[in-house]
Design an enzyme around this catalytic site. Sequence first.
Site, PDB file in Angstrom:
ATOM      1  N   LYS A  22       3.226 -62.176   9.808  1.00  0.00           N
ATOM      2  CA  LYS A  22       3.514 -60.964  10.602  1.00  0.00           C
ATOM      3  C   LYS A  22       2.223 -60.215  10.925  1.00  0.00           C
ATOM      4  O   LYS A  22       1.988 -59.827  12.059  1.00  0.00           O
ATOM      5  CB  LYS A  22       4.470 -60.050   9.817  1.00  0.00           C
ATOM      6  CG  LYS A  22       4.590 -58.666  10.414  1.00  0.00           C
ATOM      7  CD  LYS A  22       5.476 -57.766   9.587  1.00  0.00           C
ATOM      8  CE  LYS A  22       4.805 -57.012   8.482  1.00  0.00           C
ATOM      9  NZ  LYS A  22       3.953 -55.880   8.880  1.00  0.00           N
ATOM     10  N   ASN A  23       1.398 -60.009   9.898  1.00  0.00           N
ATOM     11  CA  ASN A  23       0.215 -59.167  10.103  1.00  0.00           C
ATOM     12  C   ASN A  23      -0.889 -59.854  10.911  1.00  0.00           C
ATOM     13  O   ASN A  23      -1.841 -59.195  11.325  1.00  0.00           O
ATOM     14  CB  ASN A  23      -0.347 -58.693   8.754  1.00  0.00           C
ATOM     15  CG  ASN A  23       0.514 -57.595   8.152  1.00  0.00           C
ATOM     16  OD1 ASN A  23       1.474 -57.129   8.777  1.00  0.00           O
ATOM     17  ND2 ASN A  23       0.190 -57.186   6.939  1.00  0.00           N
ATOM     18  N   ARG A  92       4.236 -48.449  12.730  1.00  0.00           N
ATOM     19  CA  ARG A  92       2.908 -47.848  12.804  1.00  0.00           C
ATOM     20  C   ARG A  92       1.890 -48.754  13.479  1.00  0.00           C
ATOM     21  O   ARG A  92       0.968 -48.296  14.120  1.00  0.00           O
ATOM     22  CB  ARG A  92       2.391 -47.541  11.396  1.00  0.00           C
ATOM     23  CG  ARG A  92       3.251 -46.630  10.594  1.00  0.00           C
ATOM     24  CD  ARG A  92       2.624 -46.446   9.244  1.00  0.00           C
ATOM     25  NE  ARG A  92       1.216 -46.123   9.390  1.00  0.00           N
ATOM     26  CZ  ARG A  92       0.748 -44.926   9.686  1.00  0.00           C
ATOM     27  NH1 ARG A  92       1.579 -43.919   9.836  1.00  0.00           N
ATOM     28  NH2 ARG A  92      -0.539 -44.721   9.836  1.00  0.00           N
ATOM     29  N   CYS A 116       4.241 -42.212   6.404  1.00  0.00           N
ATOM     30  CA  CYS A 116       5.228 -43.260   6.133  1.00  0.00           C
ATOM     31  C   CYS A 116       5.510 -43.281   4.642  1.00  0.00           C
ATOM     32  O   CYS A 116       4.861 -42.584   3.866  1.00  0.00           O
ATOM     33  CB  CYS A 116       4.774 -44.608   6.678  1.00  0.00           C
ATOM     34  SG  CYS A 116       3.833 -45.606   5.580  1.00  0.00           S
ATOM     35  N   ARG A 121      -1.385 -42.541   5.605  1.00  0.00           N
ATOM     36  CA  ARG A 121      -1.864 -43.551   6.548  1.00  0.00           C
ATOM     37  C   ARG A 121      -2.414 -42.951   7.838  1.00  0.00           C
ATOM     38  O   ARG A 121      -1.877 -43.159   8.924  1.00  0.00           O
ATOM     39  CB  ARG A 121      -0.767 -44.574   6.836  1.00  0.00           C
ATOM     40  CG  ARG A 121      -0.249 -45.200   5.566  1.00  0.00           C
ATOM     41  CD  ARG A 121       0.719 -46.296   5.806  1.00  0.00           C
ATOM     42  NE  ARG A 121       0.093 -47.527   6.241  1.00  0.00           N
ATOM     43  CZ  ARG A 121       0.769 -48.659   6.443  1.00  0.00           C
ATOM     44  NH1 ARG A 121       2.067 -48.690   6.269  1.00  0.00           N
ATOM     45  NH2 ARG A 121       0.150 -49.745   6.828  1.00  0.00           N
ATOM     46  N   PRO A 122      -3.510 -42.207   7.726  1.00  0.00           N
ATOM     47  CA  PRO A 122      -4.106 -41.634   8.930  1.00  0.00           C
ATOM     48  C   PRO A 122      -4.738 -42.709   9.823  1.00  0.00           C
ATOM     49  O   PRO A 122      -4.913 -43.851   9.388  1.00  0.00           O
ATOM     50  CB  PRO A 122      -5.193 -40.711   8.368  1.00  0.00           C
ATOM     51  CG  PRO A 122      -5.516 -41.249   7.021  1.00  0.00           C
ATOM     52  CD  PRO A 122      -4.264 -41.913   6.504  1.00  0.00           C
ATOM     53  N   ILE A 123      -5.056 -42.338  11.067  1.00  0.00           N
ATOM     54  CA  ILE A 123      -5.735 -43.281  11.973  1.00  0.00           C
ATOM     55  C   ILE A 123      -7.091 -42.736  12.412  1.00  0.00           C
ATOM     56  O   ILE A 123      -7.642 -43.128  13.431  1.00  0.00           O
ATOM     57  CB  ILE A 123      -4.865 -43.611  13.218  1.00  0.00           C
ATOM     58  CG1 ILE A 123      -4.411 -42.313  13.916  1.00  0.00           C
ATOM     59  CG2 ILE A 123      -3.689 -44.484  12.856  1.00  0.00           C
ATOM     60  CD1 ILE A 123      -3.976 -42.541  15.355  1.00  0.00           C
ATOM     61  N   ASP A 124      -7.610 -41.792  11.597  1.00  0.00           N
ATOM     62  CA  ASP A 124      -8.874 -41.141  11.966  1.00  0.00           C
ATOM     63  C   ASP A 124     -10.017 -42.137  12.159  1.00  0.00           C
ATOM     64  O   ASP A 124     -10.870 -41.948  13.036  1.00  0.00           O
ATOM     65  CB  ASP A 124      -9.252 -40.104  10.885  1.00  0.00           C
ATOM     66  CG  ASP A 124      -9.342 -40.714   9.499  1.00  0.00           C
ATOM     67  OD1 ASP A 124      -8.411 -41.452   9.116  1.00  0.00           O
ATOM     68  OD2 ASP A 124     -10.342 -40.478   8.801  1.00  0.00           O
ATOM     69  N   LEU A 125     -10.032 -43.212  11.376  1.00  0.00           N
ATOM     70  CA  LEU A 125     -11.153 -44.156  11.481  1.00  0.00           C
ATOM     71  C   LEU A 125     -11.103 -44.939  12.795  1.00  0.00           C
ATOM     72  O   LEU A 125     -12.143 -45.254  13.379  1.00  0.00           O
ATOM     73  CB  LEU A 125     -11.170 -45.108  10.278  1.00  0.00           C
ATOM     74  CG  LEU A 125     -11.278 -44.424   8.907  1.00  0.00           C
ATOM     75  CD1 LEU A 125     -11.160 -45.439   7.780  1.00  0.00           C
ATOM     76  CD2 LEU A 125     -12.605 -43.660   8.794  1.00  0.00           C
ATOM     77  N   ASP A 307      -0.031 -55.513  -0.670  1.00  0.00           N
ATOM     78  CA  ASP A 307       1.271 -55.994  -0.198  1.00  0.00           C
ATOM     79  C   ASP A 307       1.973 -56.921  -1.195  1.00  0.00           C
ATOM     80  O   ASP A 307       3.113 -57.331  -0.959  1.00  0.00           O
ATOM     81  CB  ASP A 307       1.121 -56.713   1.155  1.00  0.00           C
ATOM     82  CG  ASP A 307       0.868 -55.732   2.292  1.00  0.00           C
ATOM     83  OD1 ASP A 307       0.982 -54.512   2.083  1.00  0.00           O
ATOM     84  OD2 ASP A 307       0.557 -56.190   3.414  1.00  0.00           O
ATOM     85  N   LEU A 329      -4.851 -48.564  -2.828  1.00  0.00           N
ATOM     86  CA  LEU A 329      -4.925 -48.404  -1.367  1.00  0.00           C
ATOM     87  C   LEU A 329      -4.008 -47.326  -0.806  1.00  0.00           C
ATOM     88  O   LEU A 329      -4.378 -46.611   0.107  1.00  0.00           O
ATOM     89  CB  LEU A 329      -4.641 -49.738  -0.682  1.00  0.00           C
ATOM     90  CG  LEU A 329      -5.908 -50.577  -0.665  1.00  0.00           C
ATOM     91  CD1 LEU A 329      -5.649 -51.997  -1.040  1.00  0.00           C
ATOM     92  CD2 LEU A 329      -6.589 -50.481   0.664  1.00  0.00           C
ATOM     93  N   ARG A 399      11.899 -56.155   8.655  1.00  0.00           N
ATOM     94  CA  ARG A 399      10.676 -55.904   9.433  1.00  0.00           C
ATOM     95  C   ARG A 399       9.658 -57.022   9.228  1.00  0.00           C
ATOM     96  O   ARG A 399       8.867 -57.297  10.113  1.00  0.00           O
ATOM     97  CB  ARG A 399      10.026 -54.580   8.998  1.00  0.00           C
ATOM     98  CG  ARG A 399      10.730 -53.343   9.518  1.00  0.00           C
ATOM     99  CD  ARG A 399       9.901 -52.130   9.198  1.00  0.00           C
ATOM    100  NE  ARG A 399       8.488 -52.448   9.388  1.00  0.00           N
ATOM    101  CZ  ARG A 399       7.490 -51.997   8.634  1.00  0.00           C
ATOM    102  NH1 ARG A 399       7.726 -51.186   7.642  1.00  0.00           N
ATOM    103  NH2 ARG A 399       6.256 -52.336   8.888  1.00  0.00           N
TER     104      ARG A 399
END
Length: 421
Positions: A22-23, A92, A116, A121-125, A307, A329, A399
């Site tokens: 999936k990933n 996400r 979540c 789980r920010p997306i700042d990077l 995971d 993490l 999912r």
Amino acid sequence: MDYLKITSAKNLSGSIKISGAKNASLPLIAMTILAKNPVVIKNLPHVADIRTLLKLLSNLGASCEFAEDSVTVNTAALTQTKATYDIVKTMRASILVLGPILARFGHCEVSLPGGCAIGQRPIDLHLKALEQMGAKIEIHAGYVQATAPDGLKGCNIIFDKITVTGTANIVMAAALAHGITYITNAAREPEVVQLCEVLNASGVKIEGIGTAILSVHGTSGALVNIAPFAIIPDRIEAGTYLCAAAITKSEITLTNAEPKHLGAVLAKLEEMGCTFTLADDTITLHPTEVLKAVKIVTQEYPAFPTDMQAQFLALATQAEGTSIIEERLFENRFMHVSELQRMGAKITLNGHTATVNGKSELSGTDVMATDLRASSALVLAGLVADGETNVHRIYHLDRGYDSLEKKLENVGADIIRLKEK
Ligand code: UD1
């Protein structure tokens, strides 16, 4: 809504075919935005997240043609550049379209994913790196609005933290940028490696693939010709079935697997007493009668994957002695603990560390899945719990696991999907 009813399995046997990852599929589907030709993707898993991303691309104007386990994605007619909240809220990883859309069209809007179950789980990077490449980014009414009218420019990006989708996003943005983008502290996950390899084979020169420093030579806006490729095997799905074999003390063979991607997982199972026969793409787990306690710290690849944390926690409930599992993490990735406790597991949580006092007799009951991998941990516990376990809210599981109950049923598990009343 569906749920799974599991009756304690005595012993499983046989083989399980591992699906595509999936990933790996998600960034590779997003990558088709960079293509000038229809892209054939084989070995695609049948999971909800993939359908969600393909739906997002279709909403933007792409076409998707399905065959049994492949899809042909044609983004030639893609004209829309806005990923709306209704889709992003369900997945996400939709953020993966930001880099390639911005690189191709010079503008993109993506709904902010929000928090979540497993953490903030920010997306700042992702955003900081795109700004370094010359993008102008504004957050307005819950959306990231990114523009780069003169195209993105190669630069030197040093990620403060290793981020998997962040690295993938920036690799895709850099693929069409002007000049070379150097990415330091890049993720080295096999899924990121495959994205880089496919782009590299398509004429986007990428150096340092599989290392923490990538150099991506941009095409200055030229779309690329991408040959058909097959998604790598899902190492997390494989790891989950290895745990199913270990927890039920069963010999199971995984086919279509990639042992090289499972180093840390196999090492921990070995520490617990299991042994393996490995071939190119098969793994046979030979179980141990007495599982030993284990110490695990989740970290970025090639260390032990977050995971797989929930599944090993379930496994540790059946090990002799005290196991210690530290999650580094995600700040809230222990939601499965309270459900396992309800089944009789002796687990204490202290901040980011779970201490499991094994071995516990588990009893089947009704439990609630809270996120994707937590769901599979509850299934594993159900395989050894006394009586019946009903795992509810398995839309989380759907999912990311392709036909989980069928695969387990084929090796002898008593598991059935039912509709909630
Ligand atoms: C990916 C995987 C997910 C896996 C995770 C960690 C996909 C689709 N998902 O998620 O299954 O659990 O890697 O291996 O591949 N972070 C920031 N700012 C950012 C980005 C990340 O602070 O902009 C933090 C996160 O909160 C987290 C850490 O960095 O603590 C790693 O996250 P990241 O690698 O980005 O996870 P995902 O790519 O979302």
